[in-house]
Design an enzyme around this catalytic site. Sequence first.
Site, PDB file in Angstrom:
ATOM      1  N   HIS A 119     -98.653 -99.196  44.787  1.00  0.00           N
ATOM      2  CA  HIS A 119     -97.717 -98.506  43.884  1.00  0.00           C
ATOM      3  C   HIS A 119     -96.619 -99.503  43.501  1.00  0.00           C
ATOM      4  O   HIS A 119     -96.300-100.411  44.285  1.00  0.00           O
ATOM      5  CB  HIS A 119     -97.115 -97.332  44.672  1.00  0.00           C
ATOM      6  CG  HIS A 119     -96.252 -96.405  43.892  1.00  0.00           C
ATOM      7  ND1 HIS A 119     -94.931 -96.676  43.610  1.00  0.00           N
ATOM      8  CD2 HIS A 119     -96.508 -95.192  43.365  1.00  0.00           C
ATOM      9  CE1 HIS A 119     -94.413 -95.655  42.933  1.00  0.00           C
ATOM     10  NE2 HIS A 119     -95.352 -94.744  42.772  1.00  0.00           N
ATOM     11  N   ASP A 196     -96.995 -98.666  53.667  1.00  0.00           N
ATOM     12  CA  ASP A 196     -96.439 -97.659  52.762  1.00  0.00           C
ATOM     13  C   ASP A 196     -97.196 -96.355  53.016  1.00  0.00           C
ATOM     14  O   ASP A 196     -98.324 -96.179  52.568  1.00  0.00           O
ATOM     15  CB  ASP A 196     -96.611 -98.136  51.316  1.00  0.00           C
ATOM     16  CG  ASP A 196     -96.197 -97.087  50.302  1.00  0.00           C
ATOM     17  OD1 ASP A 196     -95.814 -95.967  50.715  1.00  0.00           O
ATOM     18  OD2 ASP A 196     -96.261 -97.382  49.096  1.00  0.00           O
ATOM     19  N   LYS A 222     -93.054 -85.709  49.531  1.00  0.00           N
ATOM     20  CA  LYS A 222     -94.526 -85.718  49.459  1.00  0.00           C
ATOM     21  C   LYS A 222     -95.138 -85.133  50.728  1.00  0.00           C
ATOM     22  O   LYS A 222     -96.351 -85.104  50.883  1.00  0.00           O
ATOM     23  CB  LYS A 222     -95.036 -87.137  49.234  1.00  0.00           C
ATOM     24  CG  LYS A 222     -94.673 -87.691  47.849  1.00  0.00           C
ATOM     25  CD  LYS A 222     -95.293 -89.029  47.638  1.00  0.00           C
ATOM     26  CE  LYS A 222     -94.617 -89.824  46.543  1.00  0.00           C
ATOM     27  NZ  LYS A 222     -95.088 -89.479  45.210  1.00  0.00           N
TER      28      LYS A 222
HETATM   29  N1  PMP Z   1     -95.771 -95.497  47.469  1.00  0.00           N
HETATM   30  C1  PMP Z   1     -96.747 -94.657  47.087  1.00  0.00           C
HETATM   31  C2  PMP Z   1     -98.154 -94.940  47.533  1.00  0.00           C
HETATM   32  C3  PMP Z   1     -96.443 -93.532  46.325  1.00  0.00           C
HETATM   33  O1  PMP Z   1     -97.408 -92.703  45.949  1.00  0.00           O
HETATM   34  C4  PMP Z   1     -95.101 -93.314  45.936  1.00  0.00           C
HETATM   35  C5  PMP Z   1     -94.717 -92.121  45.071  1.00  0.00           C
HETATM   36  N2  PMP Z   1     -95.584 -91.845  44.022  1.00  0.00           N
HETATM   37  C6  PMP Z   1     -94.133 -94.207  46.365  1.00  0.00           C
HETATM   38  C7  PMP Z   1     -94.489 -95.282  47.130  1.00  0.00           C
HETATM   39  C8  PMP Z   1     -92.690 -94.033  46.033  1.00  0.00           C
HETATM   40  O2  PMP Z   1     -92.205 -92.841  46.540  1.00  0.00           O
HETATM   41  P1  PMP Z   1     -90.783 -92.279  46.037  1.00  0.00           P
HETATM   42  O3  PMP Z   1     -90.842 -92.286  44.540  1.00  0.00           O
HETATM   43  O4  PMP Z   1     -90.727 -90.907  46.611  1.00  0.00           O
HETATM   44  O5  PMP Z   1     -89.745 -93.190  46.586  1.00  0.00           O
END
Ligand code: PMP
Length: 403
Positions: A119, A196, A222
């Site tokens: 991500h 992560d 999440k």
């Molecule tokens: N890493 C992954 C694999 C994610 O799916 C996400 C959110 N889509 C994030 C990091 C970042 O999370 P946040 O936007 O809640 O900080």
Amino acid sequence: MDHSSLPDRASFPLLAANPDLVWLDNAATTQKPGVVLDAERRFYEESNANVHRGGHRLGYAATEAYEAARNTVARFINASAQEIVFTRGATEAINLVAYSWGGSQLKAGDEIILSTLEHHANIVPWQLIAQRTGAVIRPIPLQEDGQIDMTAFASLLGPRTRMVAISQMSNALGVCPPLEQIIEAARSVGARVLVDGAQGIAHQAVDVAALGADFYVFSGHKVFGPTGIGVLWGRAELLADMPPWQGGGEMIERVSFAGTTFAPAPRRFEAGTPAFAQTVALAAALEWLSAQDRPAIARHEAALYQQLAEGIRYLDGVRIVGNAPDKGPIASLVFGRAHPYDVAQFLDERDIAVRVGNHCAGPLMQSLGLSQGTLRVSLALYNTSADIERLLAALQDTLELLQ
Ligand code: PMP
């Protein structure tokens, strides 16, 4: 399929209020159980006071609740409370590590290994610190099935490797990299590992003591908790040596104009008023999830994924991207002629919520040659086989119109 031991829609006020809604955008954010909403409301109604600022009983009680939440988070991932830093989310937690650990440890020519699955939250903070320090980013390519190429990974590892930052579960494809092997290989060259867990945390039990990584991050929203709160777990000895990354109240020991000394971790990394009400609600979410039958949830989600994958096989021109084994319950779909955005629009009209786009995984989409992105279906424990049937039927109707 026996759902009787699993929490159902009635426990989730938004789902209960919208009986026709099929929520399949869980990788973006999960819906919240009533107990989590109640915990946040109760905190504001009964205990609201700033934390770590003495002077009255309400303040002491709020501080106790905040620190009890730290203990709950620590228990949830089998860590010690002193190793839990509260952040705004996974993104902020990775930025904290990149800025503080990376800023103090990385030298020109040092190497940071990332996978092509990552991500943007696990790419851009490393790019920023690489620019500042002269470190170099080395991406691991993927195999055809979407899994990371372990042979390529082995050849990237070397004496200059300082950090391997890797996701537990890809938010775009659901692919789960072989963490144990990756961590062992990284440690054998003396590199640190950040995992992560933003997607993995809702689907797999996490034991950071057994995992052997150095940092683990996730976001509350999440994993059935509120927004604005996330977690960084770091090994105590690493956190102890890391410099502050933001300055302000509560992260100091003593401040004078001649100089300031800093509080020990985790407080050194929590400048300013924290999101204490959300922290208490996150603890409620993790306690609620711990009380569920997690192996049964995992079986339920895997069965739903299977039902989806089988149904997709009968739909003309639809393909799931990345068929690596041991995937999490996330499927990225592409279509022969239809654009994912058009398909999602039709599904939305039928009250089925999915996500389209590049899923904040630009390098992954580029490596797969998917310039239009994908349509992502991401499951959670409250989804049912009726949800999957509705999705498959709606996809069939939609594709008849569009293709
Ligand atoms: N890493 C992954 C694999 C994610 O799916 C996400 C959110 N889509 C994030 C990091 C970042 O999370 P946040 O936007 O809640 O900080």
